[in-house]
Design a protein around this motif. Structure first.
Motif, PDB file in Angstrom:
ATOM      1  N   ALA A  15       6.193   6.526 -18.789  1.00  0.00           N
ATOM      2  CA  ALA A  15       4.872   6.346 -18.467  1.00  0.00           C
ATOM      3  C   ALA A  15       4.046   7.573 -18.837  1.00  0.00           C
ATOM      4  CB  ALA A  15       4.535   6.020 -17.074  1.00  0.00           C
ATOM      5  N   TRP A  68       7.691  -2.381 -12.899  1.00  0.00           N
ATOM      6  CA  TRP A  68       7.007  -1.413 -13.750  1.00  0.00           C
ATOM      7  C   TRP A  68       7.999  -0.683 -14.550  1.00  0.00           C
ATOM      8  CZ3 TRP A  68       5.339  -1.842  -8.516  1.00  0.00           C
ATOM      9  CH2 TRP A  68       4.144  -2.845  -8.380  1.00  0.00           C
ATOM     10  N   CYS A  76       2.584  -0.921 -18.042  1.00  0.00           N
ATOM     11  CA  CYS A  76       3.590  -0.610 -16.988  1.00  0.00           C
ATOM     12  C   CYS A  76       4.626  -1.308 -16.915  1.00  0.00           C
ATOM     13  CB  CYS A  76       2.892  -0.589 -15.702  1.00  0.00           C
ATOM     14  SG  CYS A  76       1.725   0.462 -15.385  1.00  0.00           S
ATOM     15  N   ALA A 110       8.098   0.789 -17.296  1.00  0.00           N
ATOM     16  CA  ALA A 110       7.608   2.132 -17.995  1.00  0.00           C
ATOM     17  C   ALA A 110       8.466   3.141 -17.189  1.00  0.00           C
ATOM     18  CB  ALA A 110       6.281   2.070 -18.276  1.00  0.00           C
ATOM     19  N   ASN A 111       8.497   3.114 -16.077  1.00  0.00           N
ATOM     20  CA  ASN A 111       8.839   4.008 -15.101  1.00  0.00           C
ATOM     21  C   ASN A 111      10.570   4.218 -14.754  1.00  0.00           C
ATOM     22  OD1 ASN A 111       6.210   3.107 -13.344  1.00  0.00           O
ATOM     23  ND2 ASN A 111       6.100   4.729 -14.329  1.00  0.00           N
ATOM     24  N   GLY A 126      -0.382  -1.937 -11.726  1.00  0.00           N
ATOM     25  CA  GLY A 126       0.559  -1.997 -13.018  1.00  0.00           C
ATOM     26  C   GLY A 126      -0.111  -2.950 -13.946  1.00  0.00           C
ATOM     27  N   ASN A 178      -1.158  -4.016  -7.818  1.00  0.00           N
ATOM     28  CA  ASN A 178      -0.340  -3.056  -7.346  1.00  0.00           C
ATOM     29  C   ASN A 178      -0.489  -1.789  -8.171  1.00  0.00           C
ATOM     30  OD1 ASN A 178       0.857  -2.854  -4.633  1.00  0.00           O
ATOM     31  ND2 ASN A 178       2.545  -4.345  -5.205  1.00  0.00           N
ATOM     32  N   SER A 184      -3.126   0.124  -5.500  1.00  0.00           N
ATOM     33  CA  SER A 184      -1.839  -0.283  -4.746  1.00  0.00           C
ATOM     34  C   SER A 184      -2.549  -0.015  -3.213  1.00  0.00           C
ATOM     35  CB  SER A 184      -0.726   0.711  -4.647  1.00  0.00           C
ATOM     36  OG  SER A 184      -0.163   0.950  -3.488  1.00  0.00           O
ATOM     37  N   ASN A 208      -2.659   5.860  -6.213  1.00  0.00           N
ATOM     38  CA  ASN A 208      -2.646   4.597  -7.288  1.00  0.00           C
ATOM     39  C   ASN A 208      -3.777   3.769  -6.425  1.00  0.00           C
ATOM     40  OD1 ASN A 208      -2.402   1.917  -7.932  1.00  0.00           O
ATOM     41  ND2 ASN A 208      -0.361   2.064  -8.299  1.00  0.00           N
ATOM     42  N   ASP A 252      -0.049   7.025 -18.691  1.00  0.00           N
ATOM     43  CA  ASP A 252      -0.394   5.582 -19.353  1.00  0.00           C
ATOM     44  C   ASP A 252      -1.480   4.912 -18.764  1.00  0.00           C
ATOM     45  OD1 ASP A 252       0.874   4.522 -17.173  1.00  0.00           O
ATOM     46  OD2 ASP A 252       2.448   3.589 -18.445  1.00  0.00           O
ATOM     47  N   VAL A 253      -1.997   5.569 -17.908  1.00  0.00           N
ATOM     48  CA  VAL A 253      -3.360   4.715 -17.142  1.00  0.00           C
ATOM     49  C   VAL A 253      -4.641   5.382 -18.131  1.00  0.00           C
ATOM     50  CG1 VAL A 253      -4.709   4.834 -15.078  1.00  0.00           C
ATOM     51  CG2 VAL A 253      -2.381   4.532 -15.035  1.00  0.00           C
ATOM     52  N   GLY A 304       0.942  -1.355  -0.025  1.00  0.00           N
ATOM     53  CA  GLY A 304      -0.087   0.103  -0.050  1.00  0.00           C
ATOM     54  C   GLY A 304       0.732   1.181  -0.258  1.00  0.00           C
ATOM     55  N   LEU A 305       1.880   1.399  -0.819  1.00  0.00           N
ATOM     56  CA  LEU A 305       2.860   2.289  -0.734  1.00  0.00           C
ATOM     57  C   LEU A 305       2.375   3.655  -1.690  1.00  0.00           C
ATOM     58  CD1 LEU A 305       5.981   0.251  -0.958  1.00  0.00           C
ATOM     59  CD2 LEU A 305       5.117   1.336   1.194  1.00  0.00           C
TER      60      LEU A 305
HETATM   61  O1  SUG Z   1       4.562   3.701  -8.959  1.00  0.00           O
HETATM   62  N1  SUG Z   1       2.809   0.666  -7.764  1.00  0.00           N
HETATM   63  C1  SUG Z   1       3.461   1.307  -9.074  1.00  0.00           C
HETATM   64  C2  SUG Z   1       2.641   1.102 -10.091  1.00  0.00           C
HETATM   65  C3  SUG Z   1       3.322   1.646 -11.375  1.00  0.00           C
HETATM   66  C4  SUG Z   1       2.548   1.612 -12.630  1.00  0.00           C
HETATM   67  N2  SUG Z   1       3.329   2.121 -13.664  1.00  0.00           N
HETATM   68  C5  SUG Z   1       2.688   2.795 -14.871  1.00  0.00           C
HETATM   69  N3  SUG Z   1       1.374   3.223 -14.735  1.00  0.00           N
HETATM   70  N4  SUG Z   1       3.487   2.993 -15.705  1.00  0.00           N
HETATM   71  C6  SUG Z   1       3.559   2.967  -8.492  1.00  0.00           C
HETATM   72  O2  SUG Z   1       2.340   3.337  -8.107  1.00  0.00           O
HETATM   73  C7  SUG Z   1       2.873  -0.079  -5.512  1.00  0.00           C
HETATM   74  C8  SUG Z   1       3.603  -0.811  -4.513  1.00  0.00           C
HETATM   75  C9  SUG Z   1       2.905  -1.289  -3.317  1.00  0.00           C
HETATM   76  O3  SUG Z   1       1.914  -0.660  -2.840  1.00  0.00           O
HETATM   77  O4  SUG Z   1       3.557  -2.216  -2.735  1.00  0.00           O
HETATM   78  C10 SUG Z   1       3.568   0.242  -6.613  1.00  0.00           C
HETATM   79  O5  SUG Z   1       4.661   1.076  -6.252  1.00  0.00           O
END
Ligand code: SUG
Length: 453
Positions: A179, A109, A376, A111-112, A372, A370, A30, A27, A259-260, A22-23
């Motif tokens: 992204a 992920w 991603c 893309a980042n 992605g 999470n 997540s 998002n 990219d979402v 949940g970091l």
């Molecule tokens: O950065 N999730 C990533 C997901 C990235 C998706 N990337 C693109 N849309 N290109 C983020 O938010 C969640 C990790 C956690 O909660 O354990 C996380 O980092």
């Protein structure tokens, strides 16, 4: 003189510490799935299956290595001392959320991971790479040093490849990499992806002008000034660059990266009606700057697919790929089949007069939970034949590499992982053993902090 070039997808290999902590505020997946039991082995295999399927479709596919996690080097910078095991045990007791952030497998992920510019588009004729600083999320902000080393180990030739450091840290230059970046090019022209392309940078806010619109509920991770800096570093011609601001209201609905809500390939922008501020002006600028026969905007109306459904299904986090027959396919996550508005839309879309003729569904649920999706999980890199020969061949997907990586995952990954397991120091030993083997499989040399001490 630009040569014929190809688009490669470099997918992030899911790391051994994949978990749900949940970091990522902003998002929604997540935060909603925090504390779910994660399945690292299954996650890595879902990713590998997608890579192999795209390779089998005749697309160019490669692998990007994950991070060393838990990151005890960062934990030490935060004052945890003793042996590596003691550092982890102390962090687990005193600051479990910090340990979780330092244990995230978020580099999957890719893309980042960075933004890249092909040599056909840059003033010095080199392919440029800038790792994203990912400044908005602490757990991601610690990725770029290793990402930079891994990219250098993959594209290790100064004559052809230029590697920049990540942009300066801090919110002002928050950069989330590809992204928020798409390159358009007339793929049907003789040089294919090797023709000079149009770079589309999308940002969430202005860092140096607070009078401009910005989201209120969730953070805008990418700034205009960061996008501009990357375009400058990559020596792009200003006639071949379009900047656009994301609609702040959709960021507040969970669209934390462009990219979402949009994806582009070749001469097609597949996007939602609510994606951008001044949407019509964005289309006009792209159409005018695009050098090619015709530019297609495939816009999905909010009445057909509400923004909420786009976020839940990750319809736009699909990969849009060019097939050998000249048509395009959408590589979509399984969730697109279960959300009725999205399924109906996709069934309709492939019958229309656009280059998009096919939808292929992939199960990447471990990543989806999470936030992605398929797009991603991949970094697009356009390379000409000379550059392909100059790069590290061992990161390119083949039947052999697929089998080797599957066996490696079977041997080294846990079936399940929960936040509480992060307190177990043996996870670090397991992860380092796995990564040491991986650097040999991929011929990366020493890229991880534990290999460099
Ligand atoms: O950065 N999730 C990533 C997901 C990235 C998706 N990337 C693109 N849309 N290109 C983020 O938010 C969640 C990790 C956690 O909660 O354990 C996380 O980092």
């Amino acid at each position: 003189m630009s040569k014929r070039a190809f688009e490669f997808n470099f997918d992030g290999l899911v790391g051994p510490t994949h978990n749900y902590a949940g970091l990522s505020h902003g998002n929604v997946a997540s935060t909603a799935n925090a504390n779910l039991v994660a399945r690292p082995k299954e996650a890595a295999k879902q990713g590998l299956a997608k890579m192999k399927a795209l390779h089998d479709m005749g697309l160019k596919q490669g692998v990007l290595a994950p991070m060393e996690r838990p990151d005890v080097f960062t934990l030490r910078k935060l004052g945890f001392t003793g042996s590596d095991a003691q550092v982890i045990i102390k962090a687990a007791k005193q600051a479990p959320k910090v340990l979780a952030a330092c244990s995230s497998a978020s580099s999957m992920w890719t893309a980042n991971a960075c933004t890249m510019a092909p040599s056909s588009d840059t003033a010095d004729g080199k392919a440029h790479f800038t790792p994203a600083n990912l400044a908005n999320k602490f757990h991601r902000s610690i990725e770029h040093p290793t990402t930079g080393r891994v990219l250098k180990a993959m594209f290790n030739n100064d004559k052809h490849f230029a590697h920049h450091p990540a942009l300066p840290m801090g919110d002002h230059f928050g950069d989330e990499g590809a992204a928020n970046h798409t390159r358009f090019v007339d793929v049907n022209a003789e040089k294919g992806y090797g023709k000079k392309g149009l770079h589309f940078f999308v940002y969430g806010k202005y860092a140096f002008d607070s009078s401009k619109p910005a989201p209120h509920k969730y953070p805008a991770r990418q700034t205009f000034e960061a996008s501009q800096a990357v375009a400058r570093l990559h020596m792009l011609d200003s006639d071949n660059v379009v900047f656009a601001q994301q609609n702040p209201h959709v960021i507040d609905k969970g669209v934390f990266h462009n990219d979402v809500i949009s994806v582009g390939n070749g001469n097609v922008l597949f996007t939602h009606q609510k994606a951008f501020l001044n949407q019509m002006q964005v289309y006009t600028e792209l159409e005018q700057a695009f050098d090619g026969e015709e530019f297609h905007v495939v816009e999905v109306g909010a009445n057909d697919v509400p923004v909420e459904d786009a976020v839940k299904s990750y319809l736009f986090n699909s990969q849009l790929v060019s097939l050998e027959d000249g048509n395009m396919a959408i590589i979509a996550p399984g969730e697109c089949e279960t959300i009725p508005s999205v399924k109906e839309y996709l069934d309709w879309l492939v019958e229309q007069d656009t280059p998009i003729k096919e939808v292929k569904i992939f199960d990447v649920k471990q990543s989806m939970q999470n936030g992605g999706g398929p797009a991603c999980l991949r970094q697009r890199v356009v390379l000409n034949e000379t550059e392909v020969s100059a790069m590290n061949q061992n990161v390119l997907m083949s039947d052999d590499l697929f089998n080797q990586l599957n066996t490696w995952v079977d041997k080294r990954y846990r079936e399940t992982l929960e936040e509480i397991d992060l307190a177990d120091p043996s996870l670090l030993t397991e992860s380092r053993t796995a990564l040491d083997e991986l650097t040999q499989i991929l011929s990366l040399g020493s890229v991880y902090p534990f290999q460099l001490v």
